[in-house]
Write an enzyme that holds these catalytic residues in place. Sequence first.
Site, PDB file in Angstrom:
ATOM      1  N   LYS A 118       4.088  12.501  -4.748  1.00 45.33           N
ATOM      2  CA  LYS A 118       2.690  12.261  -4.369  1.00 45.33           C
ATOM      3  C   LYS A 118       2.572  11.105  -3.378  1.00 45.33           C
ATOM      4  O   LYS A 118       1.967  11.247  -2.311  1.00 45.33           O
ATOM      5  CB  LYS A 118       1.837  11.981  -5.618  1.00 45.33           C
ATOM      6  CG  LYS A 118       0.365  11.796  -5.318  1.00 45.33           C
ATOM      7  CD  LYS A 118      -0.460  11.547  -6.587  1.00 45.33           C
ATOM      8  CE  LYS A 118      -0.648  12.819  -7.366  1.00 45.33           C
ATOM      9  NZ  LYS A 118      -1.634  12.636  -8.472  1.00 45.33           N
TER      10      LYS A 118
ATOM     11  N   GLY B 194       8.306   5.032   4.595  1.00 44.22           N
ATOM     12  CA  GLY B 194       7.092   4.423   5.134  1.00 44.22           C
ATOM     13  C   GLY B 194       6.886   4.614   6.622  1.00 44.22           C
ATOM     14  O   GLY B 194       5.745   4.699   7.082  1.00 44.22           O
ATOM     15  N   GLU B 195       7.960   4.698   7.403  1.00 48.07           N
ATOM     16  CA  GLU B 195       7.822   4.684   8.857  1.00 48.07           C
ATOM     17  C   GLU B 195       8.163   5.991   9.549  1.00 48.07           C
ATOM     18  O   GLU B 195       7.673   6.262  10.649  1.00 48.07           O
ATOM     19  CB  GLU B 195       8.672   3.537   9.439  1.00 48.07           C
ATOM     20  CG  GLU B 195       8.099   2.191   9.054  1.00 48.07           C
ATOM     21  CD  GLU B 195       9.027   1.025   9.345  1.00 48.07           C
ATOM     22  OE1 GLU B 195       8.862   0.408  10.407  1.00 48.07           O
ATOM     23  OE2 GLU B 195       9.901   0.742   8.512  1.00 48.07           O
TER      24      GLU B 195
ATOM     25  N   GLY C 273       0.798  -1.204   0.000  1.00 40.72           N
ATOM     26  CA  GLY C 273       0.000   0.000   0.000  1.00 40.72           C
ATOM     27  C   GLY C 273       0.836   1.260   0.000  1.00 40.72           C
ATOM     28  O   GLY C 273       0.309   2.366  -0.056  1.00 40.72           O
TER      29      GLY C 273
END
Length: 704
Positions: free
Chosen positions: A599, A670-671, A464
């Site tokens: 984005k 991501g984190e 995702g």
Amino acid sequence: MNKVIGTGVSRKDGRAKVTGTATYAAEHQIPDLVHGYLVTATIANGQIQSIDTRAAEKAPGVIAVFTHKNVPKMFMPTNDFMTTKIYEARLPLSDDKVHYAGQIVGLVVADTFERARDAAHLVKVEYTTQQPLVDFKKATFKEAPPQMGEELKFEKGNVAAGVASATPKIEATYTTSTELHAPMEPHAIIAHWQDDKSLTVYEPSQWVLASQRTYAELFGLPTERVRVVTPFLGGAFGCKAFPWPHSVLCAAAARKLQRPLKVVLSRRQMTMNTGHRSETEQTIRLGATADGSLTLIDHEVKSSTSPVDVFTEPCTSITPVMYATPNLRLKQELAKMNIGTPTFMRAPGENPGLWALESAMDELAWALKIDPVELRLKNEAKEHQRKGLPFSAKHFADCLRVGAEQFGWQDRPKQPRSLTRDGKLVGWGMAAATFPGLRGAASVKVRLLPDGTAHVLTAGNDMGTGAYTVVAATAAEALGLPVEEVRVELGDSLLPDGGIAGGSMMTASLVPAVMSACQQVLKNAKAKTAQEAFATLSQSGRAAYEATASSAPGAEAKKWAFQSWGAHFCEVSIDEEIGRLQVTRWVSVMDIGRVINTKTAASQVRGGVIMGIGQALMEECHLDPNIGYPVVYDLATYHFPAHADIPRIQVTFVGEPDLNFNPGGVRGVGEIGITGVSAAIANAVYHATGKRIRDLPITPDKLL
């Protein structure tokens, strides 16, 4: 020049997801499929005295009922993180012991899901019970063992001397609650055997090739006889990296029955069976001179694990990278409790660790009457204090300064309770964000096809975060093609090993491999661009030009410490009469090296901030003290943010490509977005109210 990297490319997988054509694990259509439903323990500590399956076996459509008395054959894998791994170091149904509430004690298989579920409730289990240990405050803590080969304790300098020389000193204890994994896609698996010799697994897996190796060891198969298929994951955050007991049991039962078997977990079953973030208790001691120079950081952490595996929430991993000090001590303790096994959850260790450290830094800033931004700038670490290596391409100071300017931090009132709006208290807070720059080995195949398109294939996958889009954008720029002409195939163990979608390393691992494979395929075609290659393909007598290339970390980790950096600034509004807190404004500035896709990268930061707001204000899982079962059990009773809880989140990227790290100069994103969020909110609450809250979540009762 075909400029794609650094622009805002729309998701390659977006249309498939919004139209429903993206196929998730439980949606694969397999002929002759049967369904399994788990029977789970209603106690947290004890032993199965008797288990009566007769009524279930006679129920309509039931094919089999498995318990510890007739458990299908499986083997214990090596269980080494880098080769094979299961989340619990105990095979399902391996004995009659119950270690935590919700533990699997049986599996009912029937011709439909509804019949399997109905029959599962007919299984009667009687237990010999013992009082469970589910209260964190009553647990016995011991020194935590090394995690993934690294000692968690560390000390440099003289902490006692640092304490003696510090004026002022800050000492405080900060706690976090148990947080549950709640991905949109529940855990599910379809196991399909072919003649007892080959296994195909459809399962959400963050690490496809590791799952392939693990299932091979579990069932005594050559690795090439196992295929793992994961084209899409509906969120994971760390809880879908390795097989859980339900997956292992499903594959074993499917082999015994020689029928393709599907098991889908309910939200209630997921609360204890598929991982969570352990609650933590962290004590921070900070010492400084009057001008704000740190003389001491002492960080002690307590977390909990289950009786069937060891997982420590490594909160101290972040402390050596943030702020320079001559005296530093790190200590982690762990207690075994009658709970399911905790696991990785977005920024494991870094997230709760920064909650404590950044809260304490704010307390120190107020004590010294120094601006919190200036205190951080003054003490910024130039090297990793544990590794003794300088940081590569570090722009933490830029994050702080740009964020402060964008937010208007210079206008911040210097006293708590001095800012109001519409009869409500208003507070401003800030905190740092950080996450290590990690990458792994990855391989990618690129094909140039006669229809004028490029095909990129790797077993690396997209949970995702935007990997389909990042891979396509990277290939498009390298080949000189429009993004629309690049097709990406991910998440199948038949493809080249793309590594793990975890540790914020998928992009950092795949991008260099994609770049290398694109360069190689053009070299094979003796062309400078894909268009030149297409022009000669029909005369070449080939079906396609193709090349496979790999990329892996090298000696750079011996020269540099790699870390991403950020800063969060937020505003909160508090109605003290009813204890209502709203986050009304948010600015995040991040340094992640080269940004491949603005984005999706900004989307990842926003997702992390939203998840952090949930952690700060509402997420907690309480256990029934008598039976040890979670009192929250679905997406209604486990509270997390809705649209009304979230303001507009402004995201800006600063910095430069980190070419010391990899040829693409890119680190993961991501984190990092979740780290520091809860501290920024608590710091804003102090500014608004004068009340220092050190226990998460910050619920209304703590604000009244």
